[in-house]
Design a protein around this motif. Structure first.
Motif, PDB file in Angstrom:
ATOM      1  N   SER A  47      -2.714  -1.698  -6.408  1.00 54.62           N
ATOM      2  CA  SER A  47      -1.426  -1.071  -6.728  1.00 54.62           C
ATOM      3  C   SER A  47      -1.647   0.395  -7.072  1.00 54.62           C
TER       4      SER A  47
ATOM      5  N   MET B 216      -4.776  -5.792  -2.419  1.00 51.82           N
ATOM      6  CA  MET B 216      -3.796  -6.053  -3.490  1.00 51.82           C
ATOM      7  C   MET B 216      -3.608  -4.810  -4.350  1.00 51.82           C
TER       8      MET B 216
ATOM      9  N   GLN C  38       6.464   1.649 -11.209  1.00 45.76           N
ATOM     10  CA  GLN C  38       6.204   0.198 -11.177  1.00 45.76           C
ATOM     11  C   GLN C  38       7.410  -0.637 -11.599  1.00 45.76           C
ATOM     12  N   PHE C  39       7.275  -1.551 -12.559  1.00 43.42           N
ATOM     13  CA  PHE C  39       8.290  -2.587 -12.785  1.00 43.42           C
ATOM     14  C   PHE C  39       9.426  -2.183 -13.728  1.00 43.42           C
TER      15      PHE C  39
ATOM     16  N   TYR D 165      -2.557   1.376   0.299  1.00 44.34           N
ATOM     17  CA  TYR D 165      -3.185   0.809   1.500  1.00 44.34           C
ATOM     18  C   TYR D 165      -4.146   1.784   2.177  1.00 44.34           C
ATOM     19  N   LEU D 166      -4.517   2.810   1.452  1.00 47.14           N
ATOM     20  CA  LEU D 166      -5.297   3.862   2.110  1.00 47.14           C
ATOM     21  C   LEU D 166      -6.782   3.786   1.791  1.00 47.14           C
TER      22      LEU D 166
ATOM     23  N   VAL E 202       8.930  -4.479  -7.667  1.00 44.86           N
ATOM     24  CA  VAL E 202       8.198  -3.524  -6.829  1.00 44.86           C
ATOM     25  C   VAL E 202       8.107  -4.012  -5.384  1.00 44.86           C
ATOM     26  N   ASP E 203       7.866  -3.087  -4.469  1.00 43.13           N
ATOM     27  CA  ASP E 203       7.639  -3.442  -3.068  1.00 43.13           C
ATOM     28  C   ASP E 203       6.410  -2.679  -2.556  1.00 43.13           C
ATOM     29  N   TYR E 204       6.309  -2.554  -1.234  1.00 47.46           N
ATOM     30  CA  TYR E 204       5.073  -1.953  -0.691  1.00 47.46           C
ATOM     31  C   TYR E 204       4.878  -0.510  -1.144  1.00 47.46           C
TER      32      TYR E 204
ATOM     33  N   PHE F 213      -5.891  -5.702   4.540  1.00 39.71           N
ATOM     34  CA  PHE F 213      -5.077  -6.156   3.407  1.00 39.71           C
ATOM     35  C   PHE F 213      -5.757  -5.763   2.091  1.00 39.71           C
TER      36      PHE F 213
ATOM     37  N   GLN G   2       2.332  -0.091  -3.663  1.00 39.51           N
ATOM     38  CA  GLN G   2       0.978  -0.564  -3.318  1.00 39.51           C
ATOM     39  C   GLN G   2       0.186   0.542  -2.628  1.00 39.51           C
TER      40      GLN G   2
ATOM     41  N   MET H  20      -3.078   0.402 -12.952  1.00 34.67           N
ATOM     42  CA  MET H  20      -2.396  -0.890 -13.082  1.00 34.67           C
ATOM     43  C   MET H  20      -3.289  -1.990 -12.524  1.00 34.67           C
ATOM     44  N   CYS H  21      -3.212  -3.156 -13.156  1.00 32.09           N
ATOM     45  CA  CYS H  21      -3.778  -4.346 -12.523  1.00 32.09           C
ATOM     46  C   CYS H  21      -2.767  -4.819 -11.487  1.00 32.09           C
ATOM     47  N   SER H  22      -3.256  -5.408 -10.437  1.00 37.82           N
ATOM     48  CA  SER H  22      -2.333  -5.968  -9.458  1.00 37.82           C
ATOM     49  C   SER H  22      -1.749  -7.287  -9.965  1.00 37.82           C
ATOM     50  N   SER H  23      -2.598  -8.060 -10.633  1.00 39.95           N
ATOM     51  CA  SER H  23      -2.148  -9.345 -11.176  1.00 39.95           C
ATOM     52  C   SER H  23      -1.729  -9.163 -12.622  1.00 39.95           C
TER      53      SER H  23
END
Lengths: 281, 401
Positions: free
Chosen positions: B221, B219, B295-296, B308-309, B301-303, B217, B306, B169-172
């Motif tokens: 996904s 972005m 996803q949507f 973060y690893l 969606v929430d964290y 941080f 996403q 997925m793209c984040s944007s």
């Protein structure tokens, strides 16, 4: 002469800006505009409109439109059709379709930040009845001038402000703080990359990232004017400092004052992007 | 009822053949110009022709991406290219820059047009606008659409509606992202995306002080996987389910396409049980190297959607080998090695012409029938006894419980 349009950052700022000798304003509209910290309801726009005599008025409709937004968008466009605004700056193709259906009288201006990069896409939209377009901020000056020579569409160029560089429907700041179990104190932060700080903002629609620096094409404004660019946009979204001073600078240039070539931030105007790297294996 | 199309990515002729062999109804491919994924190998003109002929010989389809956002300098050669694609009878082109719709018309070509997800189409009015062009056949919706959006769009148009089924997925929003351009000078909308959304950044407050935390941080996904929602997607009336990944390996394509092929066929024969979905999900999860979620499709969606690893994308070692041949008389299989295995390992075979089955590796021999301890040289050919018949290009992987 190119006309100067401004996007205000607040109501106070808007009231100050319209007193200046600019040619027009771009106004955000509640729940339909993004990258625009100041917006009004459609009724407020109707009320404010008489104050704007002598100025061109453009309305910004650039959010991603979902089905649930369509009735409201139709209502807004019907009301705008009764005002004598100069045009609507739009991103979503739904706006063209609704404009056709209601026989919209004002001009449609394509306002798709990164999508509009060539003579060909501009001519396409012109043939679709759009009389103006904002050129992508990722174009070089040479590309802009080349497009100008080969299209009839009215061209709009962002000459001042933070360039939006991405929009996500995800609430990326909230998600991050929820993940790390920390408190989100603000809706605006910065992404640090080397010595550059890119603003990142979140609202109820999603998350926006902006370029790290304010572009300021003051020296190039004269070149744009000489090459018949129709409109330049000063966008004060997220900018509080030197707003009126900046407007005055551009008015002076429009009125003939010469600005020397300088080191202000010019974005991609003199930088060519690459897209193939390595040996393509 | 028309059966939904399973649409596979193919970054090369070999991958296209794998995709079709393993059950894709159609493949989307890119030529050497005018296509996003500028840094993939992509298809030469003769490859494109071969792909089209091959697809049609199987009664399948091939779509060609012409999906960059053009700058003036990119136009040169486009008209000839479109004429060529028309001449070799590709089934459609996928475009993001809308001027191509009129150009195809002006050139008098028969090419059908699919509108790329780069246009982030998310509402029925935009689709109505696009349906006014007679050569537009399909829209690929934004990946951010909720199932209610998809349903309402389908209900209001005669155009085909394609949605993403699986992959990165793209984040944007596609088309609304120039992160790559501004961070790396690589033009995302001409195929140079550097995936900046997967970078990690210190997040700083308004005083430009870094927020102190061990996790940086990002972005980034998680990937998309719709296996749990497959039935719902099909029942919405989506015409085509798209798997992302033109730069993915043949093994990935074979596994993902084979799994969804089985699941789709199960759906139409009322055999898609929850146990099967669970198993298919395990297979898909093993094959990818990132976590995947829906996803949507059913929520904002929430964290949990996403990542973060960091970029911990380890290479997948489940893919053990490809069947080169099977000697029915001696019941001996020849395998081209891809990853390490040894006698006693539990493996699975799967392929387009066999029911998948598990097997324990017996004695292993080299090509000259010398006994060997382990299979550990990629691309080397080994043999072992196998009672069940398998076919060329069937795949052997680690057993998934």
């Amino acid at each position: 002469l190119s006309k100067i349009l401004c996007i205000a950052n607040s109501l106070d700022n808007f009231n100050d800006i319209i007193k200046k000798d600019i040619d027009g304003v771009i106004i955000g509209i509640n729940n339909l505009s993004i990258n625009c910290s100041f917006s009004l309801s459609i009724d407020e726009i109707v009320n404010i409109f008489p104050k704007l005599i002598g100025k061109e008025v453009f309305i910004l409709i650039n959010k991603v439109i979902y089905n649930k937004d369509i009735p409201y968008l139709e209502e807004v466009m019907l009301k705008l059709n009764d005002l004598n605004i100069n045009g609507v700056l739009f991103y979503d193709l739904a706006v063209i379709e609704i404009a056709r259906e209601i026989n919209f009288k004002s001009e449609l201006i394509v306002y798709q930040n990164h999508l509009n990069n060539s003579i060909y896409s501009n001519n396409f939209y012109y043939d679709m009845g759009c009389l103006g377009s904002l050129l992508s901020s990722e174009l070089t000056l040479d590309e802009i001038l080349d497009i100008r020579k080969k299209t009839n569409i009215k061209l709009f160029i962002n000459v001042y402000g933070y360039v939006p560089i991405s929009f996500s429907k995800r609430k990326l700041i909230t998600s991050y703080f929820n993940y790390v179990g920390d408190k989100k104190y603000d809706n605006k932060y910065f992404l640090k990359e080397e010595d550059r700080y890119y603003p990142i903002l979140e609202d109820n629609l999603g998350t926006y990232v902006y370029d790290f620096n304010i572009i300021d094409l003051d020296y190039e404004f004269k070149i744009l004017m000489d090459n018949n660019i129709d409109y330049v946009i000063l966008n004060f979204n997220m900018i509080d400092d030197n707003v009126l001073k900046t407007i005055e600078k551009y008015i002076s240039i429009r009125n003939g004052e010469v600005v020397l070539k300088n080191d202000l931030y010019k974005g991609f105007l003199y930088k060519k992007m690459i897209y193939k790297v390595g040996s393509n294996e | 009822m028309n059966k939904v199309e399973l649409l596979a990515p193919a970054g090369s002729l070999e991958k296209l053949k794998y995709a079709f062999l393993y059950g894709a109804d159609a493949c989307y491919i890119g030529g050497e110009s005018f296509s996003l994924r500028a840094n993939a190998k992509n298809f030469s003109l003769s490859d494109l022709k071969e792909a089209s002929l091959y697809a049609h010989s199987l009664n399948k389809k091939v779509y060609v991406t012409v999906n960059i956002l053009f700058h003036n300098e990119d136009y040169s050669g486009l008209e000839d290219y479109l004429k060529y694609l028309d001449e070799i009878k590709v089934d459609a082109i996928i475009v993001a820059d809308l001027f191509i719709i009129k150009l195809v018309e002006k050139l008098g070509l028969n090419l059908k047009i699919h509108i790329s997800t780069q246009m982030s189409i998310s509402n029925y009015k935009a689709v109505e606008f696009l349906s006014s062009f007679k050569n537009v056949e399909r829209v690929v919706l934004a990946r951010e659409c909720h199932k209610d959006d998809i349903k309402n769009i389908i209900a209001s148009t005669n155009l085909g509606v394609e949605c993403f089924l699986h992959g990165a997925m793209c984040s944007s929003l596609s088309g609304r992202c120039a992160l790559s351009n501004y961070f790396t000078l690589r033009d995302a909308n001409r195929g140079g995306c550097a995936q900046v959304c997967r970078f990690e950044f210190p997040l700083c407050n308004l005083k430009k002080e870094a927020i102190e935390n061990d996790t940086l941080f990002t972005m980034s996904s998680k990937d998309l996987s719709m296996i749990n929602y497959l039935s719902e997607m099909i029942s919405l009336g989506i015409c085509s389910l798209k798997v992302e990944g033109r730069m993915r390996s043949s093994y990935y394509i074979a596994t993902v396409i084979n799994t969804y092929r089985l699941a789709i066929d199960d759906y139409y024969s009322n055999k898609l049980t929850s146990d099967k979905i669970l198993y298919y999900k395990k297979v898909l999860d093993r094959c990818a190297n990132r976590e995947s979620v829906c996803q949507f499709f059913d929520k904002d969606v929430d964290y949990s959607s996403q990542y973060y690893l960091g970029r911990c994308e380890v290479s997948n070692q489940d893919f053990l080998g490809v069947v080169i041949s099977y000697d029915e008389d001696n019941k001996m299989v020849s395998i081209s090695i891809r990853n390490y295995f040894k006698k006693g390992d539990s493996v699975s075979f799967f392929g387009p012409n066999i029911e998948g089955f598990d097997y324990v590796i017996p004695d292993i021999y080299d090509e000259n029938l010398n006994l060997i301890e382990v299979a550990n040289h990629p691309m080397e050919i080994i043999k072992f006894k196998l009672d069940k018949k398998v076919y060329k290009d069937d795949i052997m992987r680690i057993k998934i419980n």
